[in-house]
Design a protein around this motif. Structure first.
Motif, PDB file in Angstrom:
ATOM      1  N   TYR A   1      42.270  16.330  65.508  1.00  0.00           N
ATOM      2  CA  TYR A   1      40.894  16.581  65.085  1.00  0.00           C
ATOM      3  C   TYR A   1      40.435  15.567  64.055  1.00  0.00           C
ATOM      4  N   ILE A   2      41.339  15.123  63.194  1.00  0.00           N
ATOM      5  CA  ILE A   2      40.977  14.092  62.216  1.00  0.00           C
ATOM      6  C   ILE A   2      40.579  12.813  62.939  1.00  0.00           C
ATOM      7  N   ARG A   3      41.318  12.447  63.972  1.00  0.00           N
ATOM      8  CA  ARG A   3      40.964  11.260  64.761  1.00  0.00           C
ATOM      9  C   ARG A   3      39.597  11.426  65.412  1.00  0.00           C
ATOM     10  N   GLU A   4      39.358  12.594  65.987  1.00  0.00           N
ATOM     11  CA  GLU A   4      38.088  12.832  66.668  1.00  0.00           C
ATOM     12  C   GLU A   4      36.917  12.787  65.688  1.00  0.00           C
ATOM     13  N   ILE A   5      37.077  13.408  64.523  1.00  0.00           N
ATOM     14  CA  ILE A   5      36.028  13.393  63.504  1.00  0.00           C
ATOM     15  C   ILE A   5      35.769  11.969  63.036  1.00  0.00           C
ATOM     16  N   THR A   6      36.831  11.204  62.815  1.00  0.00           N
ATOM     17  CA  THR A   6      36.702   9.827  62.345  1.00  0.00           C
ATOM     18  C   THR A   6      35.954   8.967  63.354  1.00  0.00           C
ATOM     19  N   ILE A   7      36.339   9.056  64.614  1.00  0.00           N
ATOM     20  CA  ILE A   7      35.684   8.271  65.662  1.00  0.00           C
ATOM     21  C   ILE A   7      34.231   8.709  65.823  1.00  0.00           C
ATOM     22  N   ALA A   8      33.994  10.006  65.815  1.00  0.00           N
ATOM     23  CA  ALA A   8      32.626  10.515  65.980  1.00  0.00           C
ATOM     24  C   ALA A   8      31.717  10.022  64.857  1.00  0.00           C
ATOM     25  N   ALA A   9      32.230  10.046  63.623  1.00  0.00           N
ATOM     26  CA  ALA A   9      31.437   9.581  62.487  1.00  0.00           C
ATOM     27  C   ALA A   9      31.210   8.074  62.563  1.00  0.00           C
ATOM     28  N   ARG A  10      32.219   7.352  63.032  1.00  0.00           N
ATOM     29  CA  ARG A  10      32.088   5.897  63.151  1.00  0.00           C
ATOM     30  C   ARG A  10      31.021   5.521  64.179  1.00  0.00           C
ATOM     31  N   LEU A  11      30.996   6.247  65.292  1.00  0.00           N
ATOM     32  CA  LEU A  11      30.080   5.902  66.384  1.00  0.00           C
ATOM     33  C   LEU A  11      28.667   6.446  66.185  1.00  0.00           C
ATOM     34  N   GLY A  12      28.549   7.633  65.559  1.00  0.00           N
ATOM     35  CA  GLY A  12      27.236   8.264  65.493  1.00  0.00           C
ATOM     36  C   GLY A  12      26.719   8.602  64.116  1.00  0.00           C
ATOM     37  N   GLY A  13      27.462   8.213  63.065  1.00  0.00           N
ATOM     38  CA  GLY A  13      27.009   8.508  61.716  1.00  0.00           C
ATOM     39  C   GLY A  13      27.587   9.795  61.168  1.00  0.00           C
ATOM     40  N   ASP A  14      27.381  10.016  59.851  1.00  0.00           N
ATOM     41  CA  ASP A  14      28.038  11.126  59.168  1.00  0.00           C
ATOM     42  C   ASP A  14      27.201  12.399  59.072  1.00  0.00           C
ATOM     43  N   ASP A  15      26.041  12.429  59.728  1.00  0.00           N
ATOM     44  CA  ASP A  15      25.189  13.616  59.695  1.00  0.00           C
ATOM     45  C   ASP A  15      25.440  14.479  60.936  1.00  0.00           C
ATOM     46  N   PRO A  16      26.104  15.619  60.777  1.00  0.00           N
ATOM     47  CA  PRO A  16      26.408  16.476  61.938  1.00  0.00           C
ATOM     48  C   PRO A  16      25.167  16.929  62.697  1.00  0.00           C
TER      49      PRO A  16
ATOM     50  N   PRO B   1      41.462  22.361  56.375  1.00  0.00           N
ATOM     51  CA  PRO B   1      40.816  22.377  55.059  1.00  0.00           C
ATOM     52  C   PRO B   1      39.569  21.496  55.020  1.00  0.00           C
ATOM     53  N   ARG B   2      38.572  21.929  54.263  1.00  0.00           N
ATOM     54  CA  ARG B   2      37.317  21.191  54.152  1.00  0.00           C
ATOM     55  C   ARG B   2      37.548  19.763  53.656  1.00  0.00           C
ATOM     56  N   ASP B   3      38.484  19.588  52.708  1.00  0.00           N
ATOM     57  CA  ASP B   3      38.745  18.250  52.167  1.00  0.00           C
ATOM     58  C   ASP B   3      39.200  17.289  53.262  1.00  0.00           C
ATOM     59  N   ASN B   4      40.037  17.773  54.177  1.00  0.00           N
ATOM     60  CA  ASN B   4      40.505  16.925  55.283  1.00  0.00           C
ATOM     61  C   ASN B   4      39.340  16.482  56.150  1.00  0.00           C
ATOM     62  N   ILE B   5      38.442  17.419  56.424  1.00  0.00           N
ATOM     63  CA  ILE B   5      37.278  17.121  57.261  1.00  0.00           C
ATOM     64  C   ILE B   5      36.386  16.087  56.583  1.00  0.00           C
ATOM     65  N   GLU B   6      36.104  16.296  55.295  1.00  0.00           N
ATOM     66  CA  GLU B   6      35.213  15.386  54.571  1.00  0.00           C
ATOM     67  C   GLU B   6      35.810  13.992  54.449  1.00  0.00           C
ATOM     68  N   ARG B   7      37.126  13.905  54.242  1.00  0.00           N
ATOM     69  CA  ARG B   7      37.773  12.587  54.155  1.00  0.00           C
ATOM     70  C   ARG B   7      37.680  11.850  55.484  1.00  0.00           C
ATOM     71  N   ALA B   8      37.873  12.592  56.584  1.00  0.00           N
ATOM     72  CA  ALA B   8      37.791  11.966  57.908  1.00  0.00           C
ATOM     73  C   ALA B   8      36.380  11.446  58.183  1.00  0.00           C
ATOM     74  N   ILE B   9      35.374  12.218  57.790  1.00  0.00           N
ATOM     75  CA  ILE B   9      33.992  11.787  57.976  1.00  0.00           C
ATOM     76  C   ILE B   9      33.725  10.523  57.158  1.00  0.00           C
ATOM     77  N   SER B  10      34.179  10.522  55.913  1.00  0.00           N
ATOM     78  CA  SER B  10      33.947   9.366  55.043  1.00  0.00           C
ATOM     79  C   SER B  10      34.618   8.114  55.581  1.00  0.00           C
ATOM     80  N   ARG B  11      35.842   8.262  56.073  1.00  0.00           N
ATOM     81  CA  ARG B  11      36.551   7.101  56.626  1.00  0.00           C
ATOM     82  C   ARG B  11      35.812   6.541  57.832  1.00  0.00           C
ATOM     83  N   GLY B  12      35.386   7.443  58.714  1.00  0.00           N
ATOM     84  CA  GLY B  12      34.706   6.989  59.918  1.00  0.00           C
ATOM     85  C   GLY B  12      33.352   6.371  59.623  1.00  0.00           C
ATOM     86  N   ALA B  13      32.550   7.035  58.793  1.00  0.00           N
ATOM     87  CA  ALA B  13      31.210   6.542  58.490  1.00  0.00           C
ATOM     88  C   ALA B  13      31.258   5.243  57.709  1.00  0.00           C
TER      89      ALA B  13
END
Length: 251
Positions: A28-43, A62-74
């Motif tokens: 899921y971290i990979r998926e969140i990272t790629i999704a944020a990289r391709l489409g931005g960090d706004d869900p 955990p929320r922190d894991n999700i937010e870190r993945a979004i930040s890395r991708g975006a």
């Protein structure tokens, strides 16, 4: 139950088991990272990211894991040169299989996937050999008894859903839509507090192949072998195996 939703029912049944696998967080971290990289960090403006976040929350990430993945991708700084690749092939009985991967090493991944097909009694094919048998659908799965069915139907149909089905065996309601309607439908469901256990844009088969006995055992074993590979994100297949047969195999 139409063939294409049989796969959704099976995934629903497996959710509790999958959640226990330690590496599910990594996927899921990979998926969140790629999704944020391709489409931005706004869900709200990125349906793929929104679906990934929902899925991650569904396995108690955990929320922190999700937010870190979004930040890395975006931010474009995901620490790895990860790319998406898809492999295709056949299992016992002519069952068509799609394998979606995320990898930083194509050579390693293709070797692992080919080995899994070979050891599982299947055959890895060329790109496009089975993908024409599938189409993309947005899908939301709700556990039966957790939602007001009339409200679900009213909201979903009004927001672009094209199919709502109940699978009493799996104990769930499945709402389907075209990928282009996924974001709008997701928002509409959220607005009235209808939270799906599974929320994703998935590949579903046009038709299913019924398998039983030894063939069914080998197909399920092959799917599990593929899913256990570190680089594999999702496996889609067009098999139809009865609940009784699944219970026999699992016993």
């Amino acid at each position: 139950m139409s063939g294409h939703n049989k796969w959704s029912s099976i995934k629903h049944k497996k959710a509790a088991v999958d959640a226990k696998r330690g590496k599910i967080f990594t996927r899921y971290i990979r998926e969140i990272t790629i999704a944020a990289r391709l489409g931005g960090d706004d869900p709200d403006a990125n349906p793929r990211l929104r679906a990934a976040i929902t899925a991650a929350k569904g396995v108690n990430m955990p929320r922190d894991n999700i937010e870190r993945a979004i930040s890395r991708g975006a931010g474009g700084d995901d620490g790895e040169n990860i790319e998406e690749v898809r492999y295709e092939g056949y299992g016992q009985g002519g069952v068509a299989i799609l394998v979606d991967c995320m990898t930083d090493n194509r050579n390693r991944t293709v070797a692992d996937v080919r080995s899994a097909f070979n050891k599982g009694g299947g055959n890895m094919g060329e790109a496009g050999c089975v993908s024409w048998m599938f189409h993309q659908k947005g899908q939301f799965v709700f556990a039966s008894g957790t939602v007001d069915e009339e409200q679900l139907m009213e909201v979903a149909l009004g927001a672009g859903a094209d199919d709502i089905e109940e699978d009493s065996d799996a104990g769930c309601m499945i709402v389907s839509c075209e990928p282009t309607a996924f974001g709008t439908l997701h928002q509409a469901l959220d607005d009235v507090g209808l939270e799906a256990q599974v929320s994703e844009i998935s590949w579903v088969p046009e038709n299913s192949i019924s398998v039983e006995g030894e063939a069914a055992e080998k197909v399920l074993a092959l799917i599990e072998r593929l899913e256990d590979l570190d680089d594999v994100q999702n496996v889609y297949a067009n098999y139809d195996i009865s609940d009784a047969e699944i219970e026999r195999i699992s016993a």
